[in-house]
Design an enzyme around this catalytic site. Sequence first.
Site, mmCIF file in Angstrom:
data_model
loop_
_atom_site.group_PDB
_atom_site.id
_atom_site.type_symbol
_atom_site.label_atom_id
_atom_site.label_comp_id
_atom_site.label_asym_id
_atom_site.label_seq_id
_atom_site.Cartn_x
_atom_site.Cartn_y
_atom_site.Cartn_z
ATOM 1 N N HIS A 1 20.657 -13.969 6.831
ATOM 2 C CA HIS A 1 19.202 -14.185 6.743
ATOM 3 C C HIS A 1 18.554 -14.088 8.134
ATOM 4 O O HIS A 1 17.510 -13.482 8.299
ATOM 5 C CB HIS A 1 18.941 -15.549 6.108
ATOM 6 C CG HIS A 1 17.587 -15.681 5.481
ATOM 7 N ND1 HIS A 1 17.283 -16.654 4.563
ATOM 8 C CD2 HIS A 1 16.438 -14.977 5.646
ATOM 9 C CE1 HIS A 1 16.017 -16.521 4.185
ATOM 10 N NE2 HIS A 1 15.485 -15.521 4.841
ATOM 11 N N PRO A 56 6.045 -7.228 0.699
ATOM 12 C CA PRO A 56 5.439 -5.891 0.560
ATOM 13 C C PRO A 56 3.942 -5.932 0.305
ATOM 14 O O PRO A 56 3.265 -4.914 0.457
ATOM 15 C CB PRO A 56 6.178 -5.296 -0.651
ATOM 16 C CG PRO A 56 6.578 -6.482 -1.471
ATOM 17 C CD PRO A 56 6.902 -7.556 -0.460
ATOM 18 N N LEU A 57 3.446 -7.126 -0.071
ATOM 19 C CA LEU A 57 2.001 -7.276 -0.278
ATOM 20 C C LEU A 57 1.357 -7.944 0.938
ATOM 21 O O LEU A 57 0.248 -8.465 0.850
ATOM 22 C CB LEU A 57 1.741 -8.111 -1.547
ATOM 23 C CG LEU A 57 2.334 -7.519 -2.835
ATOM 24 C CD1 LEU A 57 2.228 -8.510 -3.992
ATOM 25 C CD2 LEU A 57 1.644 -6.205 -3.199
ATOM 26 N N GLY A 58 2.091 -7.934 2.064
ATOM 27 C CA GLY A 58 1.559 -8.580 3.272
ATOM 28 C C GLY A 58 1.368 -10.068 3.076
ATOM 29 O O GLY A 58 0.462 -10.667 3.624
ATOM 30 N N ARG A 59 2.247 -10.677 2.250
ATOM 31 C CA ARG A 59 2.165 -12.097 1.853
ATOM 32 C C ARG A 59 0.867 -12.353 1.082
ATOM 33 O O ARG A 59 0.255 -13.413 1.203
ATOM 34 C CB ARG A 59 2.305 -13.028 3.063
ATOM 35 C CG ARG A 59 3.659 -12.881 3.771
ATOM 36 C CD ARG A 59 3.829 -13.897 4.874
ATOM 37 N NE ARG A 59 5.037 -13.660 5.661
ATOM 38 C CZ ARG A 59 6.225 -14.233 5.435
ATOM 39 N NH1 ARG A 59 6.372 -15.068 4.436
ATOM 40 N NH2 ARG A 59 7.259 -13.968 6.210
ATOM 41 N N GLY A 60 0.464 -11.374 0.311
ATOM 42 C CA GLY A 60 -0.710 -11.514 -0.556
ATOM 43 C C GLY A 60 -1.974 -10.924 0.044
ATOM 44 O O GLY A 60 -2.949 -10.658 -0.656
ATOM 45 N N GLY A 111 -6.082 -8.676 -1.744
ATOM 46 C CA GLY A 111 -7.465 -9.178 -1.753
ATOM 47 C C GLY A 111 -7.567 -10.572 -2.341
ATOM 48 O O GLY A 111 -8.642 -11.171 -2.369
ATOM 49 N N TYR A 130 15.719 -21.109 0.431
ATOM 50 C CA TYR A 130 14.532 -21.279 -0.409
ATOM 51 C C TYR A 130 14.646 -22.580 -1.211
ATOM 52 O O TYR A 130 15.483 -22.725 -2.088
ATOM 53 C CB TYR A 130 14.336 -20.080 -1.342
ATOM 54 C CG TYR A 130 14.187 -18.745 -0.617
ATOM 55 C CD1 TYR A 130 13.785 -18.679 0.715
ATOM 56 C CD2 TYR A 130 14.451 -17.549 -1.264
ATOM 57 C CE1 TYR A 130 13.647 -17.465 1.382
ATOM 58 C CE2 TYR A 130 14.315 -16.320 -0.609
ATOM 59 C CZ TYR A 130 13.915 -16.293 0.722
ATOM 60 O OH TYR A 130 13.796 -15.096 1.376
HETATM 61 N N1 LIG Z 1 14.459 -11.926 4.492
HETATM 62 C C1 LIG Z 1 13.445 -12.620 4.930
HETATM 63 O O1 LIG Z 1 13.417 -13.097 6.053
HETATM 64 C C2 LIG Z 1 12.270 -12.827 4.017
HETATM 65 C C3 LIG Z 1 11.066 -13.342 4.525
HETATM 66 C C4 LIG Z 1 9.987 -13.486 3.641
HETATM 67 C C5 LIG Z 1 10.126 -13.135 2.312
HETATM 68 N N2 LIG Z 1 11.328 -12.661 1.845
HETATM 69 C C6 LIG Z 1 11.526 -12.277 0.431
HETATM 70 O O2 LIG Z 1 10.455 -11.417 0.020
HETATM 71 C C7 LIG Z 1 9.850 -11.936 -1.148
HETATM 72 C C8 LIG Z 1 8.396 -11.535 -1.222
HETATM 73 O O3 LIG Z 1 7.699 -11.909 -0.044
HETATM 74 P P1 LIG Z 1 6.453 -12.891 -0.065
HETATM 75 O O4 LIG Z 1 6.399 -13.594 -1.364
HETATM 76 O O5 LIG Z 1 6.533 -13.677 1.177
HETATM 77 O O6 LIG Z 1 5.207 -11.921 0.111
HETATM 78 P P2 LIG Z 1 4.512 -10.851 -0.840
HETATM 79 O O7 LIG Z 1 5.394 -10.468 -1.959
HETATM 80 O O8 LIG Z 1 3.984 -9.807 0.069
HETATM 81 O O9 LIG Z 1 3.240 -11.677 -1.378
HETATM 82 C C9 LIG Z 1 3.364 -12.751 -2.242
HETATM 83 C C10 LIG Z 1 1.999 -13.352 -2.413
HETATM 84 O O10 LIG Z 1 1.153 -12.406 -3.059
HETATM 85 C C11 LIG Z 1 0.636 -12.954 -4.256
HETATM 86 N N3 LIG Z 1 0.685 -11.895 -5.269
HETATM 87 C C12 LIG Z 1 1.797 -11.346 -5.809
HETATM 88 N N4 LIG Z 1 1.469 -10.372 -6.669
HETATM 89 C C13 LIG Z 1 0.125 -10.318 -6.678
HETATM 90 C C14 LIG Z 1 -0.815 -9.523 -7.366
HETATM 91 N N5 LIG Z 1 -0.419 -8.569 -8.196
HETATM 92 N N6 LIG Z 1 -2.134 -9.737 -7.145
HETATM 93 C C15 LIG Z 1 -2.551 -10.699 -6.278
HETATM 94 N N7 LIG Z 1 -1.697 -11.473 -5.583
HETATM 95 C C16 LIG Z 1 -0.386 -11.287 -5.787
HETATM 96 C C17 LIG Z 1 1.477 -14.124 -4.621
HETATM 97 O O11 LIG Z 1 0.698 -15.118 -5.224
HETATM 98 P P3 LIG Z 1 1.070 -15.783 -6.636
HETATM 99 O O12 LIG Z 1 2.441 -16.328 -6.514
HETATM 100 O O13 LIG Z 1 0.038 -16.844 -6.808
HETATM 101 O O14 LIG Z 1 0.953 -14.694 -7.634
HETATM 102 C C18 LIG Z 1 1.987 -14.600 -3.260
HETATM 103 O O15 LIG Z 1 1.076 -15.500 -2.704
HETATM 104 C C19 LIG Z 1 10.112 -13.450 -1.049
HETATM 105 O O16 LIG Z 1 10.008 -14.081 -2.304
HETATM 106 C C20 LIG Z 1 11.526 -13.462 -0.517
HETATM 107 O O17 LIG Z 1 12.433 -13.236 -1.576
HETATM 108 C C21 LIG Z 1 12.380 -12.496 2.696
#
Ligand SMILES: NC(=O)c1ccc[n+]([C@@H]2O[C@H](COP(=O)([O-])OP(=O)(O)OC[C@H]3O[C@@H](n4cnc5c(N)ncnc54)[C@H](OP(=O)(O)O)[C@@H]3O)[C@@H](O)[C@H]2O)c1
Length: 330
Positions: free
Chosen positions: A127, A207-211, A215, A61
């Site tokens: 990873h 867990p939020l499907g990458r946002g 919505g 990262y």
């Molecule tokens: N092991 C792996 O291969 C792997 C791969 C991917 C991710 N990860 C880990 O998982 C973590 C989380 O995954 P992710 O960030 O990809 O996806 P995520 O948590 O599903 O979604 C993050 C996105 O959702 C938005 N968001 C968060 N909370 C929100 C809310 N309450 N309302 C509206 N939008 C919201 C964020 O925007 P804002 O930032 O603008 O709020 C961001 O764009 C990463 O940070 C990383 O540590 C691991």
Amino acid sequence: MTEQKRPPRAIGASGLSCFPIGLGCASLSGSYGPSDDDNALRVLHEARARGVTMFDTSDKYGNGHNEELLARAFGNARNSVLIASKFGNMAGKDGKVADNNPETIKAFCEASLERLKSDCIDLYYIHRIDPAVAIEDTIGAMSRLVEQGKVRALGICEVNPTTLRRAHKVHPIAAIQSEYSILYRAEAEDVLQTTRELGVAFVAYAPLGRGLLTGAVQPGSLGDKDERLRHPRFSAENLPKNLELAQAVQQVATERGCTAGQVSLAWLLAQGEDIIPIPGTKTLSRLVENIEAASIILSDAEIGFIASSIPPDAAAGLRYRAEHMKNMYL
Ligand SMILES: NC(=O)c1ccc[n+]([C@@H]2O[C@H](COP(=O)([O-])OP(=O)(O)OC[C@H]3O[C@@H](n4cnc5c(N)ncnc54)[C@H](OP(=O)(O)O)[C@@H]3O)[C@@H](O)[C@H]2O)c1
């Protein structure tokens, strides 16, 4: 709304436990467009102040920036947080991405420790699995890091049941980390049978499907530096279909007077006490919202309605582009 304080969740049989929701820190180093360090530090401090204990990072990262950021945030309070980091997903000189070579693992770990300004990583994951190296050799090298006190517990990302069993025979695996959300859950549900049999925790990334499930992402809303533009689920063709599916989550949220993001996290937490979602956010208000989801208890009817409205294979588009999918679930 039914609310209840959930107790901490165990990280497998490692003896470590954490607040039921962790913080995914990747976007604090620019994965979803530019990030500002001062803001990131505020988010990290607020998360800790509100009870979050697990902070998820990787050497990948921001090419080490993210680990340095955690050191800046928690330098004086290192023992009050649980740092999970990862190795084996950096492009090497030969262009190879996954490197699980036992010879290089020690160097990866030393470099992460230096950036984290710490003498121990609480949870250290592979990873990406490197098909060129036997998992027994990789875990063997990682177990020596545990013996040396440089790492407390071991984890693997994107692992399938067969590889997990082989790994667990060499050294207990405390946690796996894989994508798991209402929208993308077919592989997660498959591997969960094995994690449960072995007593391994499931850290749910994206867990939020990458946002998408919140919505907040709409056609045309992603900035041009946002890596999600390359993910099939957000393509012009697939995004409207996925937003349509996400309506079921919004419906439950509207009925309950909470947000779709909170329902998405509460749904995951309801799948078992071994599930630890790690949503990522750069936004303080969303951080608070996500943490509060740990107290939301969905009814069986709500859980069932969401699951049946969004069947495991319903999502439009692969989790990653086809050329990257070959590195997943190995
Ligand atoms: N092991 C792996 O291969 C792997 C791969 C991917 C991710 N990860 C880990 O998982 C973590 C989380 O995954 P992710 O960030 O990809 O996806 P995520 O948590 O599903 O979604 C993050 C996105 O959702 C938005 N968001 C968060 N909370 C929100 C809310 N309450 N309302 C509206 N939008 C919201 C964020 O925007 P804002 O930032 O603008 O709020 C961001 O764009 C990463 O940070 C990383 O540590 C691991």
